[in-house]
Design a protein around this motif. Structure first.
Motif, mmCIF file in Angstrom:
data_model
loop_
_atom_site.group_PDB
_atom_site.id
_atom_site.type_symbol
_atom_site.label_atom_id
_atom_site.label_comp_id
_atom_site.label_asym_id
_atom_site.label_seq_id
_atom_site.Cartn_x
_atom_site.Cartn_y
_atom_site.Cartn_z
ATOM 1 N N UNK A 58 0.839 -1.208 0.000
ATOM 2 C CA UNK A 58 0.000 0.000 0.000
ATOM 3 C C UNK A 58 0.869 1.251 0.000
ATOM 4 N N UNK A 59 0.445 2.237 -0.758
ATOM 5 C CA UNK A 59 1.223 3.465 -0.872
ATOM 6 C C UNK A 59 1.041 4.315 0.376
ATOM 7 N N UNK A 60 2.144 4.787 0.931
ATOM 8 C CA UNK A 60 2.115 5.611 2.129
ATOM 9 C C UNK A 60 2.697 6.976 1.835
ATOM 10 N N UNK A 61 2.088 8.001 2.416
ATOM 11 C CA UNK A 61 2.587 9.357 2.240
ATOM 12 C C UNK A 61 3.701 9.653 3.228
ATOM 13 N N UNK A 62 4.682 10.401 2.752
ATOM 14 C CA UNK A 62 5.707 10.886 3.670
ATOM 15 C C UNK A 62 5.054 11.901 4.604
ATOM 16 N N UNK A 63 5.336 11.836 5.909
ATOM 17 C CA UNK A 63 4.686 12.749 6.866
ATOM 18 C C UNK A 63 4.831 14.222 6.510
ATOM 19 N N UNK A 64 5.946 14.605 5.898
ATOM 20 C CA UNK A 64 6.139 16.014 5.560
ATOM 21 C C UNK A 64 5.163 16.480 4.496
ATOM 22 N N UNK A 65 4.799 15.579 3.562
ATOM 23 C CA UNK A 65 3.824 15.947 2.531
ATOM 24 C C UNK A 65 2.448 16.183 3.149
ATOM 25 N N UNK B 265 -5.535 27.238 -0.057
ATOM 26 C CA UNK B 265 -5.347 26.696 -1.403
ATOM 27 C C UNK B 265 -5.910 25.273 -1.456
ATOM 28 N N UNK B 266 -6.874 25.010 -2.336
ATOM 29 C CA UNK B 266 -7.313 23.619 -2.514
ATOM 30 C C UNK B 266 -6.139 22.772 -2.994
ATOM 31 N N UNK B 267 -5.899 21.681 -2.304
ATOM 32 C CA UNK B 267 -4.750 20.838 -2.638
ATOM 33 C C UNK B 267 -5.088 19.382 -2.363
ATOM 34 N N UNK B 268 -4.531 18.516 -3.195
ATOM 35 C CA UNK B 268 -4.700 17.075 -2.996
ATOM 36 C C UNK B 268 -3.462 16.355 -3.498
ATOM 37 N N UNK B 269 -3.264 15.161 -2.979
ATOM 38 C CA UNK B 269 -2.151 14.321 -3.397
ATOM 39 C C UNK B 269 -2.722 13.050 -4.000
ATOM 40 N N UNK B 270 -2.363 12.811 -5.265
ATOM 41 C CA UNK B 270 -2.794 11.611 -5.969
ATOM 42 C C UNK B 270 -1.633 10.644 -6.072
ATOM 43 N N UNK B 271 -1.954 9.361 -5.992
ATOM 44 C CA UNK B 271 -0.933 8.334 -6.063
ATOM 45 C C UNK B 271 -1.153 7.407 -7.234
ATOM 46 N N UNK B 272 -0.785 6.159 -7.058
ATOM 47 C CA UNK B 272 -0.917 5.171 -8.122
ATOM 48 C C UNK B 272 -2.377 5.048 -8.547
ATOM 49 N N UNK B 273 -2.567 4.854 -9.843
ATOM 50 C CA UNK B 273 -3.906 4.616 -10.398
ATOM 51 C C UNK B 273 -4.874 5.754 -10.083
ATOM 52 N N UNK C 168 3.059 18.948 -8.930
ATOM 53 C CA UNK C 168 4.442 18.762 -8.493
ATOM 54 C C UNK C 168 4.651 17.291 -8.128
ATOM 55 N N UNK C 169 5.772 16.744 -8.567
ATOM 56 C CA UNK C 169 6.090 15.341 -8.308
ATOM 57 C C UNK C 169 7.413 15.236 -7.554
ATOM 58 N N UNK C 170 7.426 14.616 -6.371
ATOM 59 C CA UNK C 170 8.703 14.449 -5.650
ATOM 60 C C UNK C 170 9.689 13.648 -6.494
ATOM 61 N N UNK C 171 10.938 14.078 -6.571
ATOM 62 C CA UNK C 171 11.906 13.375 -7.422
ATOM 63 C C UNK C 171 12.152 11.931 -7.007
ATOM 64 N N UNK C 172 11.928 11.611 -5.731
ATOM 65 C CA UNK C 172 12.172 10.246 -5.273
ATOM 66 C C UNK C 172 10.908 9.383 -5.272
ATOM 67 N N UNK C 173 9.779 9.929 -5.770
ATOM 68 C CA UNK C 173 8.527 9.166 -5.788
ATOM 69 C C UNK C 173 7.702 9.590 -7.001
ATOM 70 N N UNK C 174 8.012 9.066 -8.190
ATOM 71 C CA UNK C 174 7.339 9.509 -9.416
ATOM 72 C C UNK C 174 5.865 9.139 -9.493
ATOM 73 N N UNK C 175 5.375 8.313 -8.585
ATOM 74 C CA UNK C 175 3.962 7.938 -8.605
ATOM 75 C C UNK C 175 3.129 8.724 -7.592
ATOM 76 N N UNK C 176 3.705 9.777 -7.035
ATOM 77 C CA UNK C 176 2.980 10.658 -6.124
ATOM 78 C C UNK C 176 2.964 12.065 -6.725
ATOM 79 N N UNK C 177 1.778 12.683 -6.762
ATOM 80 C CA UNK C 177 1.641 13.988 -7.410
ATOM 81 C C UNK C 177 0.829 14.930 -6.514
ATOM 82 N N UNK C 178 1.421 16.091 -6.239
ATOM 83 C CA UNK C 178 0.737 17.132 -5.473
ATOM 84 C C UNK C 178 0.064 18.090 -6.453
ATOM 85 N N UNK C 179 -1.252 18.288 -6.311
ATOM 86 C CA UNK C 179 -2.029 19.168 -7.192
ATOM 87 C C UNK C 179 -2.518 20.369 -6.375
#
Length: 294
Positions: free
Chosen positions: A119-126, A136-144, A260-271
């Protein structure tokens, strides 16, 4: 006997028939005419739309047999030069060119890791950063296209993903299966097609993701729009743009979106969704945020 997956079929010998690669190359052949490719045309009715396989092979400088094996996903160890030649022959854009590499030469470790994804887990800092973006409306999308986290303004702008069952916290399921999404987003079609394109890019990187077939299959069965767009293999890499909303609390507003996509996690995207200071859209967003905070 074989079993179907979004990336192809597994035959009795355990070999992967790369359906994603096959369908991708077929759609790209179909959109090019001989005139577009600078080839002479012969009289008579062509049995296939666009270029024939032998025409692509000629343009790419490879044998017809070699190209047919490549399109069927049966040509292993294909070289960079051949893939580049095929990309030029089909006039692929940069995103399509990268996708071709992902489909034709998947990284063994990527595909192996995809098959046993935890299961995909978010880094606490995110998550902490998301919670502090109160204006600011914001969400983090992951795999699929899974919605991993969403702040209060975004929940009110779209829907309360946190109140949904875990399997339904998914942007693709929201767009195609929730009727409210079609009225909430004024350019629903553009947003939905971009989402399908993002899923295709993900499928190219993670063809053995065990959960992807279920999502694609469900959406294909329940949504004619999804099924049709998935078959077209449209690809876009949307990092910024604008989204128009019709919200029951604040009316119509247009927000800029940045990804924005963290360089160490290409399947996580901050919108993030923002508006110009002092604009009517900013005033509407401020009103929405105040409602979300009350």
């Amino acid at each position: 006997m074989s079993s179907a997956t979004p990336g192809g079929r597994i035959d009795n010998g355990g070999r992967l028939d790369n359906g994603e690669l096959r369908d991708f190359l077929r759609t790209r052949r179909a959109r090019l005419s001989p005139e577009d490719a600078g080839l002479p045309t012969s009289p008579g009715i062509r049995r296939v739309p666009g270029l024939r396989r032998e025409e692509v092979a000629r343009l790419a400088g490879v044998s017809v047999d070699y190209y047919v094996r490549l399109e069927r996903g049966r040509q292993l160890n294909v070289s960079d030069s051949v893939l580049d030649a095929v990309a030029r022959a089909l006039r692929l854009g940069p995103v399509e060119h990268t996708h071709l590499y992902a489909l034709a030469r998947p990284h063994p470790r990527t595909q192996r890791d995809s098959a046993r994804m935890p299961p995909q887990r978010l880094h606490p800092s995110l998550r902490l950063m998301l919670d502090r973006l109160d204006g600011v409306p914001a969400m983090i999308l992951g795999r699929r296209m899974e919605v991993l986290a969403v702040n209060r303004p975004a929940r009110l702008l779209f829907t309360d993903f946190d109140a949904r069952p875990v399997r339904d916290r998914n942007m693709a399921r929201y767009l195609f299966l929730d009727p409210e999404a079609r009225t909430r987003l004024l350019d629903w079609e553009g947003t939905a097609r971009a989402t399908v394109a993002s899923l295709h890019l993900y499928a190219g990187r993670h063809r053995t993701d065990p959960l992807l077939p279920g999502l694609v299959g469900e959406l294909s069965v329940r949504s004619d729009d999804f099924r049709g767009w998935w078959a077209r293999h449209e690809l876009t890499a949307c990092l910024h743009g604008s989204t128009r909303f019709r919200h029951p609390l604040v009316g119509t507003l247009t927000l800029s979106n940045e990804t924005f996509t963290p360089p160490d996690d290409p399947d996580t995207h901050l919108h993030l969704l923002t508006a110009e200071p002092g604009s009517a859209d900013r005033q509407a967003l401020d009103l929405l945020v105040s409602r979300a905070s009350s």
